[in-house]
Design a protein around this motif. Sequence first.
Motif, short mmCIF file in Angstrom:
data_model
loop_
_atom_site.label_atom_id
_atom_site.label_comp_id
_atom_site.label_asym_id
_atom_site.label_seq_id
_atom_site.Cartn_x
_atom_site.Cartn_y
_atom_site.Cartn_z
N PRO A 100 0.69 -1.21 -0.07
CA PRO A 100 0.08 -0.10 -0.01
C PRO A 100 0.77 1.06 -0.02
CG PRO A 100 0.15 -1.11 2.12
CD PRO A 100 0.55 -1.98 1.11
N LEU A 101 0.16 2.68 -0.32
CA LEU A 101 0.76 3.70 -0.41
C LEU A 101 1.02 4.54 0.90
CD1 LEU A 101 -0.54 4.83 -3.76
CD2 LEU A 101 1.52 3.76 -3.31
N SER A 102 0.93 3.86 1.95
CA SER A 102 0.90 4.35 3.24
C SER A 102 2.28 5.03 3.68
CB SER A 102 0.20 3.76 4.41
OG SER A 102 1.00 2.39 4.43
N LYS A 120 4.14 6.57 -12.13
CA LYS A 120 2.96 7.76 -11.86
C LYS A 120 1.41 7.17 -12.01
CE LYS A 120 3.99 11.30 -14.14
NZ LYS A 120 4.69 12.62 -14.74
N ARG A 121 1.39 6.41 -13.15
CA ARG A 121 0.04 5.67 -13.40
C ARG A 121 -0.42 4.82 -12.33
NH1 ARG A 121 1.55 6.10 -18.86
NH2 ARG A 121 2.33 3.76 -18.84
N MET A 122 0.53 3.95 -12.17
CA MET A 122 0.26 2.95 -10.90
C MET A 122 0.05 3.67 -9.65
SD MET A 122 3.19 0.00 -11.84
CE MET A 122 2.49 -1.11 -10.61
N VAL A 123 0.73 4.60 -9.08
CA VAL A 123 0.44 5.48 -8.11
C VAL A 123 -0.72 5.82 -8.17
CG1 VAL A 123 1.34 7.36 -6.67
CG2 VAL A 123 2.91 5.74 -7.64
N THR A 124 -1.16 6.64 -9.11
CA THR A 124 -2.38 7.24 -9.28
C THR A 124 -3.41 6.04 -9.00
OG1 THR A 124 -1.60 8.88 -10.43
CG2 THR A 124 -3.96 8.65 -10.71
N HIS A 125 -3.56 5.12 -9.71
CA HIS A 125 -4.36 4.01 -9.78
C HIS A 125 -4.55 3.49 -8.20
CE1 HIS A 125 -6.84 0.62 -10.84
NE2 HIS A 125 -5.86 -0.11 -10.26
N LEU A 126 -3.41 3.10 -7.44
CA LEU A 126 -3.53 2.73 -6.19
C LEU A 126 -4.03 3.74 -5.06
CD1 LEU A 126 -0.02 0.90 -6.14
CD2 LEU A 126 -2.21 -0.08 -6.11
N ALA A 127 -3.99 4.90 -5.46
CA ALA A 127 -4.31 5.83 -4.53
C ALA A 127 -6.11 6.06 -4.66
CB ALA A 127 -3.83 7.41 -4.79
N MET A 128 -6.51 5.50 -5.82
CA MET A 128 -8.01 5.59 -6.08
C MET A 128 -8.72 4.27 -4.96
SD MET A 128 -8.32 5.98 -10.01
CE MET A 128 -8.20 7.64 -10.72
#
Length: 145
Positions: A8-10, A137-145
């Motif tokens: 996860p992006l935490s 950047k696309r992966m991070v944006t997708h994971l943040a949704m």
Amino acid sequence: MAALTILPLSATPYLLQFAPVGSDAIGYIASTQYARDIPFGIRRVFWTYGTPQQVLRGQHANKATEEVLVALTGRITVETDTGRGTETFVLDSPTKGVYIPAMCWTTLHLAEGTVGLCLASTDFDEADYIRDYEVFKRMVTHLAM
């Protein structure tokens, strides 16, 4: 080979301090034994050396691997990008390290003569690497949704 789990992006990068043991008369030891902040079990250890000063290292993110980077000699400027913010760390002592979480893009600038040590949470797996910044950047944006 097991499938990779994207963490996860935490988590965010942060500086670690390793307490030196010794004296000017006999020298020093700095060890992760004294660093209670490494947030993972160490699975792999590797080092970089002989990097020409004009060469950028890193320039990737890992999907699952967490790392701690230390400049054993010399100086490493570590630029990090989590997709939620950027931060720069300067490693210029073997008593300092930087925690690099999974899904964090890093770019490393090594001064001439630098030896960098990396402690990693996983074995090497090329499938763990994101080597294209736009894909990251696309992966991070997708994971943040």
